[in-house]
Write a protein that holds these residues in place. Sequence first.
Motif, PDB file in Angstrom:
ATOM      1  N   ALA A   1       0.848  -1.067  -0.067  1.00 10.03           N
ATOM      2  CA  ALA A   1       0.035  -0.051   0.103  1.00 10.03           C
ATOM      3  C   ALA A   1       0.794   1.244   0.168  1.00 10.03           C
ATOM      4  O   ALA A   1       0.577   2.224  -0.554  1.00 10.03           O
ATOM      5  N   LYS A   2       1.906   1.298   0.822  1.00  4.04           N
ATOM      6  CA  LYS A   2       3.045   2.448   0.758  1.00  4.04           C
ATOM      7  C   LYS A   2       3.383   2.719  -0.608  1.00  4.04           C
ATOM      8  O   LYS A   2       3.405   3.714  -1.122  1.00  4.04           O
ATOM      9  N   ASP A   3       3.685   1.525  -1.045  1.00  3.20           N
ATOM     10  CA  ASP A   3       4.467   1.837  -2.646  1.00  3.20           C
ATOM     11  C   ASP A   3       3.312   2.346  -3.697  1.00  3.20           C
ATOM     12  O   ASP A   3       3.526   2.977  -4.354  1.00  3.20           O
ATOM     13  N   LEU A   4       2.197   1.395  -3.609  1.00  2.00           N
ATOM     14  CA  LEU A   4       1.139   1.918  -4.654  1.00  2.00           C
ATOM     15  C   LEU A   4       0.719   3.357  -4.238  1.00  2.00           C
ATOM     16  O   LEU A   4       0.321   4.034  -5.240  1.00  2.00           O
TER      17      LEU A   4
ATOM     18  N   GLU B   1      -6.443  -1.073  -5.984  1.00  3.55           N
ATOM     19  CA  GLU B   1      -7.049  -2.490  -5.094  1.00  3.55           C
ATOM     20  C   GLU B   1      -6.463  -3.703  -4.747  1.00  3.55           C
ATOM     21  O   GLU B   1      -5.737  -4.213  -5.935  1.00  3.55           O
ATOM     22  N   ILE B   2      -6.228  -3.938  -3.615  1.00  2.00           N
ATOM     23  CA  ILE B   2      -5.631  -5.145  -3.072  1.00  2.00           C
ATOM     24  C   ILE B   2      -6.792  -6.285  -2.898  1.00  2.00           C
ATOM     25  O   ILE B   2      -7.608  -5.697  -1.767  1.00  2.00           O
ATOM     26  N   ALA B   3      -6.825  -7.346  -2.946  1.00  2.00           N
ATOM     27  CA  ALA B   3      -7.644  -8.358  -2.578  1.00  2.00           C
ATOM     28  C   ALA B   3      -6.923  -9.355  -1.755  1.00  2.00           C
ATOM     29  O   ALA B   3      -5.946 -10.004  -2.353  1.00  2.00           O
ATOM     30  N   VAL B   4      -7.534  -9.773  -0.537  1.00  2.83           N
ATOM     31  CA  VAL B   4      -6.947 -10.832   0.129  1.00  2.83           C
ATOM     32  C   VAL B   4      -7.968 -11.893  -0.099  1.00  2.83           C
ATOM     33  O   VAL B   4      -9.096 -11.720   0.257  1.00  2.83           O
ATOM     34  N   ILE B   5      -7.817 -13.079  -0.519  1.00  4.67           N
ATOM     35  CA  ILE B   5      -8.692 -14.166  -0.809  1.00  4.67           C
ATOM     36  C   ILE B   5      -8.336 -15.331  -0.319  1.00  4.67           C
ATOM     37  O   ILE B   5      -7.276 -16.048  -0.545  1.00  4.67           O
TER      38      ILE B   5
ATOM     39  N   ALA C   1      -8.496  -7.444  -9.283  1.00  3.13           N
ATOM     40  CA  ALA C   1      -7.922  -6.441  -8.379  1.00  3.13           C
ATOM     41  C   ALA C   1      -6.393  -6.162  -8.890  1.00  3.13           C
ATOM     42  O   ALA C   1      -5.968  -7.064  -9.625  1.00  3.13           O
ATOM     43  N   ASP C   2      -5.960  -5.302  -8.483  1.00  2.00           N
ATOM     44  CA  ASP C   2      -4.314  -4.800  -9.098  1.00  2.00           C
ATOM     45  C   ASP C   2      -3.704  -5.592  -8.248  1.00  2.00           C
ATOM     46  O   ASP C   2      -2.549  -5.974  -8.858  1.00  2.00           O
ATOM     47  N   VAL C   3      -3.743  -6.075  -7.158  1.00  2.00           N
ATOM     48  CA  VAL C   3      -2.991  -7.266  -6.037  1.00  2.00           C
ATOM     49  C   VAL C   3      -3.757  -7.791  -5.730  1.00  2.00           C
ATOM     50  O   VAL C   3      -4.827  -7.604  -5.045  1.00  2.00           O
ATOM     51  N   VAL C   4      -3.330  -9.379  -5.597  1.00  2.00           N
ATOM     52  CA  VAL C   4      -4.083 -10.481  -5.067  1.00  2.00           C
ATOM     53  C   VAL C   4      -3.111 -11.255  -4.070  1.00  2.00           C
ATOM     54  O   VAL C   4      -2.337 -11.584  -4.476  1.00  2.00           O
ATOM     55  N   LEU C   5      -3.513 -11.268  -2.822  1.00  2.00           N
ATOM     56  CA  LEU C   5      -2.648 -12.082  -1.955  1.00  2.00           C
ATOM     57  C   LEU C   5      -3.771 -13.295  -1.663  1.00  2.00           C
ATOM     58  O   LEU C   5      -4.988 -13.101  -1.274  1.00  2.00           O
ATOM     59  N   LEU C   6      -3.145 -14.398  -1.874  1.00  2.00           N
ATOM     60  CA  LEU C   6      -3.745 -15.633  -1.759  1.00  2.00           C
ATOM     61  C   LEU C   6      -3.286 -16.550  -0.567  1.00  2.00           C
ATOM     62  O   LEU C   6      -2.720 -17.379  -0.953  1.00  2.00           O
TER      63      LEU C   6
ATOM     64  N   PHE D   1     -11.462  -2.546   3.580  1.00  2.00           N
ATOM     65  CA  PHE D   1     -10.709  -1.360   4.279  1.00  2.00           C
ATOM     66  C   PHE D   1      -9.902  -0.457   3.305  1.00  2.00           C
ATOM     67  O   PHE D   1     -10.051  -0.598   2.027  1.00  2.00           O
ATOM     68  N   VAL D   2      -9.309   0.684   3.747  1.00  2.00           N
ATOM     69  CA  VAL D   2      -8.790   1.584   3.195  1.00  2.00           C
ATOM     70  C   VAL D   2      -7.140   2.049   3.873  1.00  2.00           C
ATOM     71  O   VAL D   2      -7.321   1.868   5.066  1.00  2.00           O
ATOM     72  N   ASP D   3      -6.139   2.349   3.083  1.00  2.00           N
ATOM     73  CA  ASP D   3      -5.045   2.542   3.881  1.00  2.00           C
ATOM     74  C   ASP D   3      -5.138   3.899   4.531  1.00  2.00           C
ATOM     75  O   ASP D   3      -5.680   4.884   4.127  1.00  2.00           O
TER      76      ASP D   3
END
Length: 189
Positions: A112-115, A127-131, A182-187, A159-161
């Motif tokens: 999020a800091k970098d984005l 957008e970051i998705a945690v799935i 989403a732009d980033v997906v954490l799985l 959530f929002v940064d």
Amino acid sequence: SGFELLAERLSKNKRNDRIVSLNVQHRMHPKIAEFNSRVVYGNEYHSGSNTVERGFPTRLLGTPLKKDDSLILLDTSLFGKEAMEQLDEGKPGRYVNVAEAKIIVEAIDDIAKDLASIPHPDDRYWEIAVISFYKAQAAAIEKALRVSDVVESTAGTRFVDKKTKSVRIEVNVVDRFQGREADVVLLPM
């Protein structure tokens, strides 16, 4: 059922020209599609995608990543049993990985800091998705995010940064996120 009847007819089909395999994808990054092809589909799944242009340099847990580092695998099993928290005491098999939830929060903080310092190419928020595959693990990740100083809750699983409010984060289970991007997906697995 109708599906079983169709499956039976197709399995007896002697003319292979009637069977078409859908083996080209257009939505995910080519490196992710390559991983899926190799691990799941025996190298018969290909990418027709030009999403390679969408990468960005970032860092993950303090490690610098290049623009084309689009698939990162982290093994949290190294934390062992200490990483697990039992749910519903007395009932076997109900655990969440609290170490994994904390790592997800740290990863979101870095990303999020970098984005937030890069304008989105489509002139919108990132957008970051945690799935998660498991509802209990998604809830553990949400809980870890709520108590962190990285994000603030906006509604339910969203959530929002805290710093720039230009990165939106959603935590959900696979079936609730199906068909979305989403732009980033954490799985977490």
